[in-house]
Structure formats: structure tokens, C-alpha cells
Design a protein around this motif. Structure first.
Motif, mmCIF file in Angstrom:
data_model
loop_
_atom_site.group_PDB
_atom_site.id
_atom_site.type_symbol
_atom_site.label_atom_id
_atom_site.label_comp_id
_atom_site.label_asym_id
_atom_site.label_seq_id
_atom_site.Cartn_x
_atom_site.Cartn_y
_atom_site.Cartn_z
ATOM 1 N N SER A 169 0.841 -1.198 0.000
ATOM 2 C CA SER A 169 0.000 0.000 0.000
ATOM 3 C C SER A 169 0.873 1.243 0.000
ATOM 4 O O SER A 169 2.050 1.206 0.372
ATOM 5 C CB SER A 169 -0.928 0.026 1.227
ATOM 6 O OG SER A 169 -1.791 -1.084 1.237
ATOM 7 N N LEU A 170 0.273 2.359 -0.422
ATOM 8 C CA LEU A 170 0.960 3.647 -0.419
ATOM 9 C C LEU A 170 0.054 4.700 0.194
ATOM 10 O O LEU A 170 -1.166 4.671 0.016
ATOM 11 C CB LEU A 170 1.346 4.080 -1.838
ATOM 12 C CG LEU A 170 2.541 3.402 -2.491
ATOM 13 C CD1 LEU A 170 2.722 3.911 -3.924
ATOM 14 C CD2 LEU A 170 3.820 3.657 -1.689
ATOM 15 N N GLU A 171 0.685 5.636 0.896
ATOM 16 C CA GLU A 171 -0.033 6.808 1.386
ATOM 17 C C GLU A 171 -0.029 7.867 0.290
ATOM 18 O O GLU A 171 1.020 8.236 -0.229
ATOM 19 C CB GLU A 171 0.631 7.366 2.647
ATOM 20 C CG GLU A 171 -0.025 8.640 3.158
ATOM 21 C CD GLU A 171 0.792 9.335 4.239
ATOM 22 O OE1 GLU A 171 0.291 10.327 4.803
ATOM 23 O OE2 GLU A 171 1.928 8.891 4.499
ATOM 24 N N GLY A 172 -1.202 8.340 -0.096
ATOM 25 C CA GLY A 172 -1.276 9.387 -1.107
ATOM 26 C C GLY A 172 -0.939 10.743 -0.531
ATOM 27 O O GLY A 172 -0.714 10.906 0.676
ATOM 28 N N SER A 173 -0.894 11.744 -1.400
ATOM 29 C CA SER A 173 -0.647 13.111 -0.930
ATOM 30 C C SER A 173 -1.894 13.638 -0.231
ATOM 31 O O SER A 173 -3.001 13.112 -0.412
ATOM 32 C CB SER A 173 -0.294 14.019 -2.109
ATOM 33 O OG SER A 173 -1.440 14.299 -2.888
ATOM 34 N N ASN A 174 -1.727 14.682 0.574
ATOM 35 C CA ASN A 174 -2.892 15.284 1.236
ATOM 36 C C ASN A 174 -3.345 16.553 0.529
ATOM 37 O O ASN A 174 -4.023 17.402 1.117
ATOM 38 C CB ASN A 174 -2.578 15.580 2.710
ATOM 39 C CG ASN A 174 -1.435 16.569 2.874
ATOM 40 O OD1 ASN A 174 -0.861 17.057 1.905
ATOM 41 N ND2 ASN A 174 -1.101 16.891 4.115
ATOM 42 N N VAL A 175 -2.983 16.678 -0.759
ATOM 43 C CA VAL A 175 -3.400 17.830 -1.554
ATOM 44 C C VAL A 175 -4.855 17.657 -1.981
ATOM 45 O O VAL A 175 -5.239 16.601 -2.489
ATOM 46 C CB VAL A 175 -2.505 17.999 -2.803
ATOM 47 C CG1 VAL A 175 -3.006 19.146 -3.668
ATOM 48 C CG2 VAL A 175 -1.065 18.229 -2.400
ATOM 49 N N ASP A 176 -5.655 18.699 -1.774
ATOM 50 C CA ASP A 176 -7.034 18.735 -2.268
ATOM 51 C C ASP A 176 -7.023 19.557 -3.555
ATOM 52 O O ASP A 176 -6.990 20.792 -3.506
ATOM 53 C CB ASP A 176 -7.956 19.374 -1.231
ATOM 54 C CG ASP A 176 -9.429 19.334 -1.642
ATOM 55 O OD1 ASP A 176 -9.691 19.161 -2.850
ATOM 56 O OD2 ASP A 176 -10.294 19.482 -0.773
ATOM 57 N N PRO A 177 -7.025 18.912 -4.732
ATOM 58 C CA PRO A 177 -6.910 19.660 -5.995
ATOM 59 C C PRO A 177 -7.987 20.720 -6.179
ATOM 60 O O PRO A 177 -7.711 21.818 -6.669
ATOM 61 C CB PRO A 177 -7.001 18.570 -7.062
ATOM 62 C CG PRO A 177 -6.574 17.312 -6.370
ATOM 63 C CD PRO A 177 -7.075 17.459 -4.974
ATOM 64 N N SER A 178 -9.222 20.408 -5.792
ATOM 65 C CA SER A 178 -10.317 21.375 -5.964
ATOM 66 C C SER A 178 -10.087 22.619 -5.117
ATOM 67 O O SER A 178 -10.244 23.754 -5.598
ATOM 68 C CB SER A 178 -11.658 20.723 -5.590
ATOM 69 O OG SER A 178 -11.929 19.617 -6.422
ATOM 70 N N ALA A 179 -9.709 22.411 -3.858
ATOM 71 C CA ALA A 179 -9.456 23.553 -2.976
ATOM 72 C C ALA A 179 -8.249 24.350 -3.468
ATOM 73 O O ALA A 179 -8.244 25.590 -3.403
ATOM 74 C CB ALA A 179 -9.235 23.070 -1.546
ATOM 75 N N ALA A 180 -7.226 23.648 -3.962
ATOM 76 C CA ALA A 180 -6.035 24.338 -4.458
ATOM 77 C C ALA A 180 -6.353 25.178 -5.689
ATOM 78 O O ALA A 180 -5.858 26.304 -5.832
ATOM 79 C CB ALA A 180 -4.936 23.323 -4.771
ATOM 80 N N MET A 181 -7.178 24.653 -6.599
ATOM 81 C CA MET A 181 -7.567 25.409 -7.784
ATOM 82 C C MET A 181 -8.380 26.647 -7.415
ATOM 83 O O MET A 181 -8.191 27.730 -7.986
ATOM 84 C CB MET A 181 -8.366 24.516 -8.732
ATOM 85 C CG MET A 181 -7.540 23.477 -9.467
ATOM 86 S SD MET A 181 -6.315 24.229 -10.564
ATOM 87 C CE MET A 181 -7.371 25.070 -11.744
ATOM 88 N N THR A 182 -9.283 26.502 -6.455
ATOM 89 C CA THR A 182 -10.075 27.653 -6.000
ATOM 90 C C THR A 182 -9.178 28.724 -5.394
ATOM 91 O O THR A 182 -9.346 29.924 -5.669
ATOM 92 C CB THR A 182 -11.116 27.199 -4.960
ATOM 93 O OG1 THR A 182 -11.975 26.215 -5.541
ATOM 94 C CG2 THR A 182 -11.954 28.371 -4.483
ATOM 95 N N GLU A 183 -8.211 28.288 -4.600
ATOM 96 C CA GLU A 183 -7.289 29.251 -3.988
ATOM 97 C C GLU A 183 -6.409 29.920 -5.043
ATOM 98 O O GLU A 183 -6.063 31.101 -4.932
ATOM 99 C CB GLU A 183 -6.427 28.552 -2.934
ATOM 100 C CG GLU A 183 -5.646 29.504 -2.054
ATOM 101 C CD GLU A 183 -4.953 28.811 -0.900
ATOM 102 O OE1 GLU A 183 -4.205 29.487 -0.175
ATOM 103 O OE2 GLU A 183 -5.172 27.590 -0.721
ATOM 104 N N MET A 184 -6.050 29.171 -6.091
ATOM 105 C CA MET A 184 -5.267 29.761 -7.170
ATOM 106 C C MET A 184 -6.038 30.862 -7.887
ATOM 107 O O MET A 184 -5.476 31.914 -8.223
ATOM 108 C CB MET A 184 -4.863 28.677 -8.177
ATOM 109 C CG MET A 184 -3.719 27.799 -7.741
ATOM 110 S SD MET A 184 -3.155 26.692 -9.058
ATOM 111 C CE MET A 184 -2.350 27.857 -10.156
#
Length: 275
Positions: free
Chosen positions: A228-243
Motif C-alpha cells: 500500500s501507499l499513502e497518497g498526498s494530502n493535496v485537495d486539488p479542488s481547494a487548491a484550484m479555488t485558492e489559485m
């Protein structure tokens, strides 16, 4: 007028740096164990404006002028992006089926800001920390990261697996050829002190001090999951909104700078005509 130029320009630079941080987060949304950076804005020191003058007081000698100061208020001189701080929270887990993939799960920890890491060795031979468990085995049979950094055991020695077939227990113990080797795990009581070095590596900051062996601290619980792998904790939707919000703020500062430039141009032209 020139102070207004500096204030608007500092806002543009700060938002540009924030955009770069958010872009890097989105680019690493699929990187195992990646922790999103949070940019922090800070205002430059404010200026206190005062009016300085004088007041004449009648005296027998004709009058005495005394200095008078009147506070007008404060003036903001702009903002800057102070730093980018990683947000240490557990990422989602996904099964890969690869025996060399390991996911580190935080259990109950004695410190609210505490966090766990794998110990690895960087090219200079120094011990560093990572959350990216996307490991592999090199040509000499050592467990390494994808960049070729040795994964270390509990004694900070490279782990020899002699191939891809090995088992890892939930307590982080590798079973290799009838022998057991414990994965080296580090514990930071305050993960906010950890500093990114690139390639998924972390090191304690100036205020962090040396990290402790996670197995030697009371109250530290964890689980290691193989395949198993731990994924990143990036929320792409929230990051795009903040951008988008950051880009709008950049445009506002850009328009303010343009207005200052037009006012300055008009002033220079009018002064030239008077001459």
C-alpha cells in the motif's frame, strides 16, 4: 506616490509566490506521501504618520514657539509571503500490490503536532526523513527510495532484502531470509519544525532539534502496511479555488500599480508644461 508603487508591487510579488506554491502542490497531487505547502502572508511594518508643527504661546517677552506633534494614523507598506509550511496530515491509502510499497499510518501520538517518518540516507550519507513509501530494491539487493536513497533500519543501517520477496509486519518488522529487521522510524513532536529538502526528504529545522526513535517513546503507536501507499494530502479542488482567488488579488494589485503609473505620467507631463 512612490510608496504606493512599492505597496502594489509587493502585493504582486507575494501573490506570485503564492501561485508558485499552489502550482507545486497541484503538480504533486499524485506523489505518494507528499504534504501540501501552506503559504503564509505577512504585512511589512506599518508606518506611523505624525504632523509636526509649532504653536506660539504669548509671553511677557513677546511669545514662545513650542513644537507640536499630532498623530495622523498608520500607513501600511505592503505584504510579503513569509514562508511555505508543510501541512502534516495523513493522506489517503491505496493498495498497489507491490511488496516494496509501504504505507506508514499514524496511530495515537503523545503530541498534538507529532508525526512519524521513515528514516533514509541521502547522497551525503546523512539521515533524512520521508513519508514516501514507494520503495524499490537496487541491484545490490538493498531497499531504496525511487531516487536511490537507502532505507534505514532501527540502527540507521541500510536494509538488505536480497530481492523483491519479503514480508513486513504491521509493527514495521521485515522478515528477510528467516531474519527480522526493524524499519527505522523517526518521531517529531512538532512536525511544523520539519523543513523540506526536495525529493520527498525532510530534515529538522533550527528549532526542531534531533528527532527521536519512534520505538523508544511511550505513547507512540503506528502501523506499517505492505502493498500500500499513502497518497498526498493535496485537495486539488481547494487548491484550484485558492489559485483563482490569488490570481484575482494579483490582478487587483496590477490595476492599482497601473493607476499609480498613469497618475505619475500625468503629473510629469503637467509639470513639464508649467516649465
Amino acid at each position: 506616490m512612490l510608496r504606493g508603487f512599492n505597496t502594489a508591487a509587493s502585493g504582486m510579488i507575494a501573490n506570485q509566490r503564492m501561485q508558485e506554491t499552489l502550482s507545486n502542490n497541484i503538480a504533486n497531487a499524485d506523489t505518494p506521501g507528499y504534504k501540501a505547502d501552506q503559504g503564509t502572508m505577512r504585512a511589512f511594518p506599518e508606518l506611523l504618520l505624525q504632523q509636526m508643527g509649532g504653536e506660539t504661546v504669548p509671553t511677557s517677552n513677546g511669545g514662545l514657539t513650542l513644537p507640536v506633534q499630532k498623530e495622523l494614523g498608520s500607513l501600511n507598506t505592503g505584504v510579503y509571503m513569509q514562508e511555505a509550511v508543510p501541512e502534516f496530515s495523513q493522506g489517503d491509502l491505496r493498495e498497489t500490490g507491490n511488496t516494496t510499497d509501504l504505507a506508514l499510518l499514524n496511530g495515537d501520538l503523545p503530541d498534538e503536532e507529532g508525526f512519524l517518518f521513515f528514516n533514509v540516507q541521502n547522497p551525503d550519507g546523512d539521515v533524512r526523513q520521508t513519508r514516501n513509501g514507494n520503495f524499490t530494491v537496487d541491484g545490490d539487493g538493498f531497499l531504496t527510495t525511487n531516487q536511490g536513497y537507502y532505507v534505514l533500519d532501527n540502527n540507521e543501517e541500510p536494509i538488505q532484502t536480497d530481492g523483491m520477496e519479503f514480508n513486513v509486519q504491521e509493527n514495521g518488522t521485515l522478515e528477510v531470509g528467516g531474519q527480522q529487521v526493524q524499519l527505522g522510524l523517526a518521531y517529531s513532536a512538532n512536525a511544523a519544525d520539519m523543513v523540506k529538502e526536495g525529493n520527498g526528504l525532510y530534515t529538522p529545522g533550527e528549532d526542531g532539534g534531533p528527532l527521536e526513535n519512534a520505538r523508544e517513546i511511550d505513547g507512540v503507536n503506528f502501523e506499517v502496511r505492505q502493498n500500500s501507499l499513502e497518497g498526498s494530502n493535496v485537495d486539488p479542488s481547494a487548491a484550484m479555488t485558492e489559485m483563482m482567488n490569488t490570481y484575482r488579488t494579483f490582478e487587483m494589485n496590477q490595476r492599482a500599480l497601473k493607476a499609480y503609473d498613469q497618475s505619475m505620467q500625468k503629473t510629469v507631463n503637467d509639470v513639464g508644461k508649467l516649465g
